[in-house]
Scaffold this active site. Structure first.
Site, PDB file in Angstrom:
ATOM      1  CG  ASP A  31      -6.841 -22.474  13.576  1.00 16.07           C
ATOM      2  OD1 ASP A  31      -6.503 -21.283  13.797  1.00 16.07           O
ATOM      3  OD2 ASP A  31      -7.662 -22.812  12.708  1.00 16.07           O
ATOM      4  CD  GLU A  33       1.934 -22.569  17.626  1.00 15.90           C
ATOM      5  OE1 GLU A  33       3.099 -22.502  18.048  1.00 15.90           O
ATOM      6  OE2 GLU A  33       1.471 -21.836  16.720  1.00 15.90           O
ATOM      7  CG  ASP A  35      -7.730 -25.771  18.916  1.00  8.26           C
ATOM      8  OD1 ASP A  35      -8.325 -24.719  19.215  1.00  8.26           O
ATOM      9  OD2 ASP A  35      -7.916 -26.384  17.845  1.00  8.26           O
ATOM     10  CB  SER A  80     -35.216   4.900  19.178  1.00 11.57           C
ATOM     11  OG  SER A  80     -35.360   4.569  17.845  1.00 11.57           O
ATOM     12  CG  LEU A  81     -30.697   6.912  16.149  1.00 11.08           C
ATOM     13  CD1 LEU A  81     -29.801   6.212  15.127  1.00 11.08           C
ATOM     14  CD2 LEU A  81     -30.025   8.180  16.656  1.00 11.08           C
ATOM     15  CE  LYS A 108     -31.149   2.971  12.158  1.00 15.46           C
ATOM     16  NZ  LYS A 108     -31.658   1.618  12.337  1.00 15.46           N
ATOM     17  NE  ARG A 129     -33.831   1.553  22.078  1.00 15.24           N
ATOM     18  CZ  ARG A 129     -35.146   1.750  21.933  1.00 15.24           C
ATOM     19  NH1 ARG A 129     -35.931   0.717  21.765  1.00 15.24           N
ATOM     20  NH2 ARG A 129     -35.644   2.953  21.974  1.00 15.24           N
ATOM     21  CE  LYS A 279     -24.243   7.649  16.359  1.00 14.54           C
ATOM     22  NZ  LYS A 279     -23.559   6.505  16.958  1.00 14.54           N
ATOM     23  CE  LYS A 303     -34.311   3.024   9.791  1.00 13.90           C
ATOM     24  NZ  LYS A 303     -35.682   2.712   9.899  1.00 13.90           N
TER      25      LYS A 303
HETATM   26  S1  IVH Z   1     -26.751   5.587  17.858  1.00 14.93           S
HETATM   27  C1  IVH Z   1     -28.877   7.970  21.144  1.00 14.93           C
HETATM   28  N1  IVH Z   1     -25.389   4.392  15.938  1.00 14.93           N
HETATM   29  O1  IVH Z   1     -30.443   1.967  15.272  1.00 14.93           O
HETATM   30  C2  IVH Z   1     -28.387   7.314  19.900  1.00 14.93           C
HETATM   31  N2  IVH Z   1     -27.514   3.475  16.536  1.00 14.93           N
HETATM   32  O2  IVH Z   1     -33.005   3.243  14.780  1.00 14.93           O
HETATM   33  C3  IVH Z   1     -28.356   5.852  19.987  1.00 14.93           C
HETATM   34  N3  IVH Z   1     -28.111   1.456  15.304  1.00 14.93           N
HETATM   35  O3  IVH Z   1     -31.588   1.823  18.594  1.00 14.93           O
HETATM   36  C4  IVH Z   1     -28.175   5.098  18.736  1.00 14.93           C
HETATM   37  N4  IVH Z   1     -26.277   1.328  14.080  1.00 14.93           N
HETATM   38  O4  IVH Z   1     -30.003  -0.064  17.768  1.00 14.93           O
HETATM   39  C5  IVH Z   1     -26.527   4.409  16.660  1.00 14.93           C
HETATM   40  N5  IVH Z   1     -24.047   3.412  14.290  1.00 14.93           N
HETATM   41  C6  IVH Z   1     -25.179   3.420  15.023  1.00 14.93           C
HETATM   42  C7  IVH Z   1     -26.175   2.429  14.859  1.00 14.93           C
HETATM   43  C8  IVH Z   1     -27.333   2.505  15.640  1.00 14.93           C
HETATM   44  C9  IVH Z   1     -27.439   0.748  14.364  1.00 14.93           C
HETATM   45  C10 IVH Z   1     -29.461   1.100  15.824  1.00 14.93           C
HETATM   46  C11 IVH Z   1     -29.629   1.214  17.317  1.00 14.93           C
HETATM   47  C12 IVH Z   1     -30.755   2.196  17.531  1.00 14.93           C
HETATM   48  C13 IVH Z   1     -31.478   2.116  16.214  1.00 14.93           C
HETATM   49  C14 IVH Z   1     -32.276   3.387  15.958  1.00 14.93           C
END
Ligand code: IVH
Length: 349
Positions: A31, A33, A35, A80-81, A108, A129, A279, A303
């Site tokens: 640390d 070095e 700094d 979103s998802l 997530k 976002r 995914k 979830k």
């Molecule tokens: S993918 C088009 N991957 O969850 C797909 N989202 O509930 C875009 N999030 O708005 C999202 N971890 O803010 C993705 N490994 C992950 C994630 C993730 C958290 C959040 C993200 C998204 C929200 C949807």
């Protein structure tokens, strides 16, 4: 050596040691070095302002104060998802996408979505976002997050997306400090992260111990990637922090088994997760599946059920926020919840 050269060398070395420390969790210098080098750079930048650079490692401490955050349109919408809550919801998802897919599961992260643009490998702009179409420019605060590279190791133009979060350890420290100062407490890590990113004074954001995980490279195909897996590897190679608990699975059964494993161990992590994201790995297949009006067809969020515990109330104390608003807070008999020991809770709601 010429001054410009020396400044350049110091910046490169500091960026490298920063990467080692915050991404690889190792460091090859002390640390002290670090700094020393940082102080030399700060001194040189002060003496030779013609070499000022907004992406210099000296800029991490913050200092910019603004009165509001500029609204900026995303060049590509941020989606979103859709949600799944059970094994059978996941089975439905697999039936919809076609059962022979390789699926990709990752954590997530319970933070706030962020999109960062790099131009010629230089940090250019960070946007929240927002409503998915228009976000807010919070660059000044995002720049202070140590694990986010300000200069990439390749001079690429790219937009990367992921999640900014507050580690549980930072959250506990912050709420302790706030309780001592009679300030209102943050209800959870996500609110604390969001509140920190919305600070108008970036010196405050800089002290909040924020971090980030990155999971999307926009238009990954144009960088030679054919799968999500490769896109994450590309992000890693550019110096981004990519979550290590991602797994490539064949079939939803393997996905579900992995979800159960993570559900059992998630409280050992230093960050909150509220589920898992599944995914389709192949990017061409993702494109074919496309989007509904609101969410991608090629991904879904599983979830976790919320955790509930009970404890005893010891005391209620009031605190005054910056705007003069008074919030009641609870002092509790400490109780283990979601991996941390909870002694205070906000009663704002
Ligand atoms: S993918 C088009 N991957 O969850 C797909 N989202 O509930 C875009 N999030 O708005 C999202 N971890 O803010 C993705 N490994 C992950 C994630 C993730 C958290 C959040 C993200 C998204 C929200 C949807």
């Amino acid at each position: 050596m010429d001054i410009g050269q020396r400044i350049q060398t110091l910046r490169e070395q500091l960026n490298h040691f920063n990467y080692e420390y915050y991404i690889l969790n190792q460091s090859s210098i002390s640390d002290y070095e670090f700094d020393q080098m940082m102080n030399e750079l700060i001194q040189l930048e002060k003496e030779y302002p013609q070499y000022a650079d907004i992406n210099s490692p000296t800029q991490r401490v913050g200092g910019t104060v603004s009165s509001r955050f500029e609204k900026v349109r995303h060049s590509k919408g941020m989606f979103s998802l859709g949600n799944a809550f059970s094994e059978s919801d996941l089975q439905d998802f697999e039936d919809r996408i076609g059962a022979d897919q390789v699926e990709y599961v990752e954590l997530k992260i319970d933070g706030l979505a962020m999109s960062i643009e790099y131009r010629q490998g230089q940090f250019y702009q960070a946007l929240t976002r927002g409503d998915g179409e228009v976000g807010e420019d919070v660059s000044q605060n995002v720049r202070t997050i140590s694990s986010i590279p300000l200069v990439l190791n390749e001079p690429v133009d790219a937009i990367i997306r992921g999640e900014i979060y507050m580690p549980i350890s930072s959250f506990d420290r912050l709420n302790q400090e706030r309780a001592l100062a009679d300030e209102s407490l943050f209800a959870n890590c996500r609110n604390a992260a969001a509140g920190s990113i919305r600070q108008l004074d970036s010196r405050i954001a800089a002290k909040r111990g924020l971090d980030g995980f990155w999971y999307t490279l926009v238009d990954a195909e144009s960088y030679g990637c054919t799968t999500h897996w490769e896109a994450l590897a590309k992000l890693r190679s550019w110096g981004f922090k990519v979550n290590p608990y991602a797994k490539r699975c064949t079939g939803i059964q393997e996905v579900y088994t992995y979800i159960e494993t993570i559900a059992e161990t998630r409280y050992q992590l230093d960050y909150d997760i509220d589920g898992m994201v599944i995914k389709v790995d192949n990017l061409q297949r993702q494109q074919q599946l496309g989007f509904t009006v609101k969410v991608p067809r090629w991904a879904i969020a599983y979830k976790f059920p919320a955790q509930l515990v009970s404890t005893e109330l010891e005391d209620i104390f009031l605190s005054v926020g910056r705007t003069g608003r008074i919030t009641p807070n609870a002092k509790l008999v400490p109780v283990q919840l979601a991996g941390s020991l909870v002694s205070f809770a906000s009663l704002h709601n």
